[in-house]
Design a protein around this motif. Sequence first.
Motif, PDB file in Angstrom:
ATOM      1  N   GLN A  10     -10.947 -46.063 -22.467  1.00  0.00           N
ATOM      2  CA  GLN A  10     -10.171 -47.573 -22.048  1.00  0.00           C
ATOM      3  C   GLN A  10      -9.044 -47.711 -20.958  1.00  0.00           C
ATOM      4  OE1 GLN A  10      -9.163 -51.730 -22.866  1.00  0.00           O
ATOM      5  NE2 GLN A  10     -11.624 -51.551 -23.110  1.00  0.00           N
ATOM      6  N   LEU A  11      -9.527 -48.388 -19.939  1.00  0.00           N
ATOM      7  CA  LEU A  11      -8.747 -47.851 -18.559  1.00  0.00           C
ATOM      8  C   LEU A  11      -8.703 -49.448 -18.187  1.00  0.00           C
ATOM      9  CD1 LEU A  11      -7.468 -45.363 -17.755  1.00  0.00           C
ATOM     10  CD2 LEU A  11      -8.859 -44.696 -16.295  1.00  0.00           C
ATOM     11  N   THR A  12      -7.468 -49.909 -17.368  1.00  0.00           N
ATOM     12  CA  THR A  12      -7.659 -50.921 -16.691  1.00  0.00           C
ATOM     13  C   THR A  12      -7.774 -51.134 -14.926  1.00  0.00           C
ATOM     14  OG1 THR A  12      -5.402 -51.173 -16.584  1.00  0.00           O
ATOM     15  CG2 THR A  12      -5.915 -52.001 -18.048  1.00  0.00           C
ATOM     16  N   TYR A  13      -7.894 -51.657 -14.501  1.00  0.00           N
ATOM     17  CA  TYR A  13      -8.305 -51.620 -13.227  1.00  0.00           C
ATOM     18  C   TYR A  13      -6.738 -50.943 -12.192  1.00  0.00           C
ATOM     19  CZ  TYR A  13     -12.351 -54.192 -12.876  1.00  0.00           C
ATOM     20  OH  TYR A  13     -13.261 -54.627 -12.443  1.00  0.00           O
ATOM     21  N   LYS A  14      -6.089 -51.611 -12.886  1.00  0.00           N
ATOM     22  CA  LYS A  14      -4.512 -51.057 -12.855  1.00  0.00           C
ATOM     23  C   LYS A  14      -4.541 -49.398 -12.636  1.00  0.00           C
ATOM     24  CE  LYS A  14      -1.393 -55.549 -11.973  1.00  0.00           C
ATOM     25  NZ  LYS A  14      -0.776 -55.827 -12.866  1.00  0.00           N
ATOM     26  N   GLU A  15      -4.620 -48.926 -14.052  1.00  0.00           N
ATOM     27  CA  GLU A  15      -4.059 -48.219 -14.215  1.00  0.00           C
ATOM     28  C   GLU A  15      -4.661 -46.854 -13.662  1.00  0.00           C
ATOM     29  OE1 GLU A  15      -3.141 -48.161 -19.276  1.00  0.00           O
ATOM     30  OE2 GLU A  15      -4.853 -48.471 -18.311  1.00  0.00           O
ATOM     31  N   LEU A  16      -5.441 -47.941 -13.373  1.00  0.00           N
ATOM     32  CA  LEU A  16      -7.050 -46.828 -12.573  1.00  0.00           C
ATOM     33  C   LEU A  16      -6.510 -46.074 -11.154  1.00  0.00           C
ATOM     34  CD1 LEU A  16      -9.393 -45.263 -11.734  1.00  0.00           C
ATOM     35  CD2 LEU A  16     -10.256 -47.026 -11.029  1.00  0.00           C
ATOM     36  N   ARG A  17      -6.287 -47.553 -11.018  1.00  0.00           N
ATOM     37  CA  ARG A  17      -5.688 -47.569  -8.702  1.00  0.00           C
ATOM     38  C   ARG A  17      -4.641 -46.504  -9.114  1.00  0.00           C
ATOM     39  NH1 ARG A  17      -6.098 -47.208  -3.617  1.00  0.00           N
ATOM     40  NH2 ARG A  17      -4.227 -48.671  -2.478  1.00  0.00           N
ATOM     41  N   SER A  45     -10.115 -43.466  -4.719  1.00  0.00           N
ATOM     42  CA  SER A  45      -8.820 -44.030  -5.105  1.00  0.00           C
ATOM     43  C   SER A  45      -9.221 -45.622  -4.690  1.00  0.00           C
ATOM     44  CB  SER A  45      -7.497 -43.731  -4.602  1.00  0.00           C
ATOM     45  OG  SER A  45      -7.572 -43.644  -3.498  1.00  0.00           O
ATOM     46  N   GLU A  46     -10.368 -45.528  -3.704  1.00  0.00           N
ATOM     47  CA  GLU A  46     -10.374 -46.589  -3.145  1.00  0.00           C
ATOM     48  C   GLU A  46     -11.793 -47.704  -3.166  1.00  0.00           C
ATOM     49  OE1 GLU A  46     -10.378 -46.584   1.421  1.00  0.00           O
ATOM     50  OE2 GLU A  46      -8.658 -44.860   1.084  1.00  0.00           O
ATOM     51  N   ALA A  47     -12.221 -47.228  -4.300  1.00  0.00           N
ATOM     52  CA  ALA A  47     -13.609 -47.277  -5.318  1.00  0.00           C
ATOM     53  C   ALA A  47     -13.257 -48.092  -6.044  1.00  0.00           C
ATOM     54  CB  ALA A  47     -14.298 -46.325  -5.735  1.00  0.00           C
ATOM     55  N   MET A  89     -14.450 -46.332 -19.877  1.00  0.00           N
ATOM     56  CA  MET A  89     -14.570 -47.951 -19.642  1.00  0.00           C
ATOM     57  C   MET A  89     -13.470 -47.821 -18.745  1.00  0.00           C
ATOM     58  SD  MET A  89     -17.763 -48.992 -19.860  1.00  0.00           S
ATOM     59  CE  MET A  89     -17.328 -50.989 -19.906  1.00  0.00           C
ATOM     60  N   ILE A  90     -13.538 -48.638 -17.283  1.00  0.00           N
ATOM     61  CA  ILE A  90     -12.463 -49.392 -16.597  1.00  0.00           C
ATOM     62  C   ILE A  90     -12.976 -50.671 -16.396  1.00  0.00           C
ATOM     63  CG2 ILE A  90     -10.933 -49.523 -14.244  1.00  0.00           C
ATOM     64  CD1 ILE A  90     -12.568 -45.775 -14.258  1.00  0.00           C
ATOM     65  N   VAL A  91     -11.760 -51.738 -16.998  1.00  0.00           N
ATOM     66  CA  VAL A  91     -12.059 -53.389 -16.809  1.00  0.00           C
ATOM     67  C   VAL A  91     -10.919 -53.604 -15.973  1.00  0.00           C
ATOM     68  CG1 VAL A  91     -13.317 -53.037 -19.414  1.00  0.00           C
ATOM     69  CG2 VAL A  91     -10.645 -52.794 -19.555  1.00  0.00           C
ATOM     70  N   PRO A  92     -11.012 -55.177 -16.327  1.00  0.00           N
ATOM     71  CA  PRO A  92      -9.932 -55.649 -15.781  1.00  0.00           C
ATOM     72  C   PRO A  92      -9.095 -55.899 -16.944  1.00  0.00           C
ATOM     73  CG  PRO A  92     -12.029 -57.119 -16.007  1.00  0.00           C
ATOM     74  CD  PRO A  92     -12.183 -55.423 -15.921  1.00  0.00           C
TER      75      PRO A  92
END
Length: 436
Positions: free
Chosen positions: A226-233, A245-247, A272-275
């Motif tokens: 699991q990854l947060t939106y922020k970590e993904l960015r 990176s803009e998705a 899963m990428i979550v808020p």
Amino acid sequence: MIKVCKFGGTSMADANAIRQVKAIIDADKSRKFVVVSAPGKRNKNDIKITDMLYKCYGEVVATGKCESFAVIRSRFEEIVSDLELDCDITAVLDRTEKEIIENKSADFAASRGEYLSAYVTANYLGAKFVDAADLIRFDSKGKLNEEYTDDKVKTILDGVEFAVIPGFFGKDSFGKIKTFSRGGSDITGSIIARGVKADLYENWTDVSGFLVCDPRIVPEAKTIKQLTYKELRELSYMGASVLHSEAIFPVMKGKIPINIKNTFKPEDAGTMIVPNEMHKEDNETIITGIAGKKDFTVIYIEKSMMNAEVGFIRKVLSVVEHYGICVEHVPSGIDTVSIILASDQLEGILSDLVSEIRENVNPDYVHVIENVSLIATVGHGMAKRSGTAAKIFSSLAEKGINIKMIDQGSSELNIIIGVANSDYEDCIRTIYRAFN
Ligand code: ADP
Ligand code: ASP
Ligand code: MG
């Protein structure tokens, strides 16, 4: 329940992959909107359809003809014949070739890979083909026109039960075809997910999720559950190319989770990428991921009492701005500041830029370091634990890797270090192994 599924280039590469896509779609009736990339590589030495199309454009400009289109033609004909589809692909290909020659536009040519891929997939799945040109609109500055696009996605897809949409492109404010940057089908998927208010955006690719680092550098890299939106960015901006990176932005507003899945191992859970608020704390995880990019230039500036000089950093940055250059990072100490810039922006202007900085702020010392890679170690877990940075630095010291720059983001979500390009892969491997 509505799911939007985006399938990347490898998932579209040949008839076998597309059969796999159909099995995935058939297995879950909530998979109603399918966004596809152009066929990608079938093996290491293969060429992506998108790259062939850029080549076609080059040929049209040079000679008025596009001979490489024959390769594209045969790939689509082979897919259609292997899938035993009842469609007149030859007529569609003839028309496409003619349009590429007449349009003389790189974006138009490149977009046809996704267009043809969606045309074939819609036919095979028995879904409606919806052209992205009717849905996605850019403004006069080339930015996504969100309001217009959202409205079109809502109205055009309203009542549509099952559709295939080409990724990667839309129309500009003059009505001409315009693409996103490379890998942009991920953004299309995200836009559609937001527009149809999907419950989940599934991004199907050729790896079983977002891995802690690039598997081409660390083959044993584990999957991030699991990854947060922020970590993904942070990770995707810093080079983890699995997702554009803009998705993240379109789904962020709708708080729609993204599930990265493997088309060829659909049973794997993926990532899963979550808020942030949906994020489940995992006390085991200190660092979530590591990503990096090569080819930066560091301009290191020293001046005594810099901290007491009002507007010092602003004056330095205004010189950089004057050259129209984007700044990547500005780590600073009491009497020092480093400006980190992507090297490809500096061709032919670096020495003028440095001279102008010298004139403007009269520093004691300026030093330019070229061929620097930036590597980000990212994770919410770092904030709660002491010693993460020390562990990174000591593992690199043990390996004899020289750190040229350190920047710890104020969010405590990441630590960015600069090393020589030649140490890039080794540095990522060393950090990974220090924590795993
Ligand atoms: P698609 O064509 O499906 O969009 P991409 O090639 O754009 O696929 O992205 C998937 C690839 O990203 C993987 O095959 C892998 O080589 C690369 N990659 C880079 N960093 C990572 C990472 N951290 N996790 C997973 N894959 C990564
Ligand atoms: N086909 C495009 C590319 O190769 C877009 C994508 O695959 O997302 O960049
Ligand atoms: Mg991609």
